[in-house]
Design a protein around this motif. Structure first.
Motif, PDB file in Angstrom:
ATOM      1  N   UNK A  58      62.090 -27.298  66.632  1.00  0.00           N
ATOM      2  CA  UNK A  58      62.189 -26.693  65.300  1.00  0.00           C
ATOM      3  C   UNK A  58      61.079 -27.280  64.429  1.00  0.00           C
ATOM      4  N   UNK A  59      60.817 -26.649  63.300  1.00  0.00           N
ATOM      5  CA  UNK A  59      59.747 -27.147  62.432  1.00  0.00           C
ATOM      6  C   UNK A  59      60.002 -28.552  61.878  1.00  0.00           C
ATOM      7  N   UNK A  60      61.292 -28.878  61.670  1.00  0.00           N
ATOM      8  CA  UNK A  60      61.606 -30.183  61.078  1.00  0.00           C
ATOM      9  C   UNK A  60      63.074 -30.539  61.321  1.00  0.00           C
ATOM     10  N   UNK A  61      63.451 -31.727  60.883  1.00  0.00           N
ATOM     11  CA  UNK A  61      64.812 -32.221  61.096  1.00  0.00           C
ATOM     12  C   UNK A  61      65.851 -31.378  60.358  1.00  0.00           C
ATOM     13  N   UNK A  62      65.492 -30.829  59.222  1.00  0.00           N
ATOM     14  CA  UNK A  62      66.428 -29.984  58.480  1.00  0.00           C
ATOM     15  C   UNK A  62      66.797 -28.751  59.304  1.00  0.00           C
ATOM     16  N   UNK A  63      65.815 -28.143  59.954  1.00  0.00           N
ATOM     17  CA  UNK A  63      66.085 -26.968  60.794  1.00  0.00           C
ATOM     18  C   UNK A  63      66.959 -27.335  61.987  1.00  0.00           C
ATOM     19  N   UNK A  64      66.749 -28.520  62.561  1.00  0.00           N
ATOM     20  CA  UNK A  64      67.604 -28.983  63.664  1.00  0.00           C
ATOM     21  C   UNK A  64      69.034 -29.165  63.169  1.00  0.00           C
ATOM     22  N   UNK A  65      69.170 -29.776  61.999  1.00  0.00           N
ATOM     23  CA  UNK A  65      70.508 -29.978  61.426  1.00  0.00           C
ATOM     24  C   UNK A  65      71.212 -28.636  61.230  1.00  0.00           C
ATOM     25  N   UNK A  66      70.502 -27.651  60.712  1.00  0.00           N
ATOM     26  CA  UNK A  66      71.099 -26.333  60.495  1.00  0.00           C
ATOM     27  C   UNK A  66      71.519 -25.696  61.819  1.00  0.00           C
ATOM     28  N   UNK A  67      70.699 -25.857  62.848  1.00  0.00           N
ATOM     29  CA  UNK A  67      71.035 -25.288  64.160  1.00  0.00           C
ATOM     30  C   UNK A  67      72.263 -25.978  64.751  1.00  0.00           C
ATOM     31  N   UNK A  68      72.297 -27.296  64.701  1.00  0.00           N
ATOM     32  CA  UNK A  68      73.421 -28.040  65.282  1.00  0.00           C
ATOM     33  C   UNK A  68      74.717 -27.726  64.542  1.00  0.00           C
ATOM     34  N   UNK A  69      74.656 -27.674  63.227  1.00  0.00           N
ATOM     35  CA  UNK A  69      75.880 -27.419  62.461  1.00  0.00           C
ATOM     36  C   UNK A  69      76.336 -25.974  62.572  1.00  0.00           C
ATOM     37  N   UNK A  70      75.515 -25.098  63.158  1.00  0.00           N
ATOM     38  CA  UNK A  70      75.937 -23.716  63.390  1.00  0.00           C
ATOM     39  C   UNK A  70      76.765 -23.569  64.670  1.00  0.00           C
ATOM     40  N   UNK A  71      76.853 -24.631  65.456  1.00  0.00           N
ATOM     41  CA  UNK A  71      77.629 -24.591  66.695  1.00  0.00           C
ATOM     42  C   UNK A  71      79.130 -24.600  66.383  1.00  0.00           C
ATOM     43  N   UNK A  72      79.912 -23.764  67.035  1.00  0.00           N
ATOM     44  CA  UNK A  72      81.352 -23.755  66.792  1.00  0.00           C
ATOM     45  C   UNK A  72      82.039 -25.101  67.056  1.00  0.00           C
TER      46      UNK A  72
END
Length: 98
Positions: A58-72
């Motif tokens: 991902x472009x940055x850690x914020x995008x990774x955080x958003x992806x991980x927190x989108x997991x059920x």
């Protein structure tokens, strides 16, 4: 930017089995979406544990955080995120396989 993620599922022993089944199914669906979006690059399970290691991008850690927190399963995950940087002695880079 690439990140190495370690995830451990912490589902409670007395958790609702129907809810677990729904979340596991949703987890598979969301993981496929993240892979198709180019975010999840590779995953390895840890034998004997409900855990995995993965390469995410991902472009940055914020995008990774958003992806991980989108997991059920997010409410039931312990997640370690390790940003990765190229190493000057990486054998793959020396072979031109980067």
């Amino acid at each position: 930017m690439q990140f190495l993620l370690h995830m451990v599922v912490t589902w409670p022993p007395d958790g609702d089995p129907d809810e677990l089944q729904r979340r596991v199914a949703g987890e598979h669906e969301r993981s496929v979406e993240l892979a198709e979006a180019g975010i999840i690059k590779q995953l390895w399970r840890v034998p004997g544990q409900w855990a995995n290691w993965g390469i995410w991008e991902a472009p940055d850690a914020t995008a990774i955080h958003e992806a991980v927190t989108s997991l059920p399963m997010w409410p039931y995950l312990e997640v370690e995120v390790h940003p990765l940087a190229r190493h000057p002695n990486d054998p793959a880079a020396a072979r031109g396989n980067d």
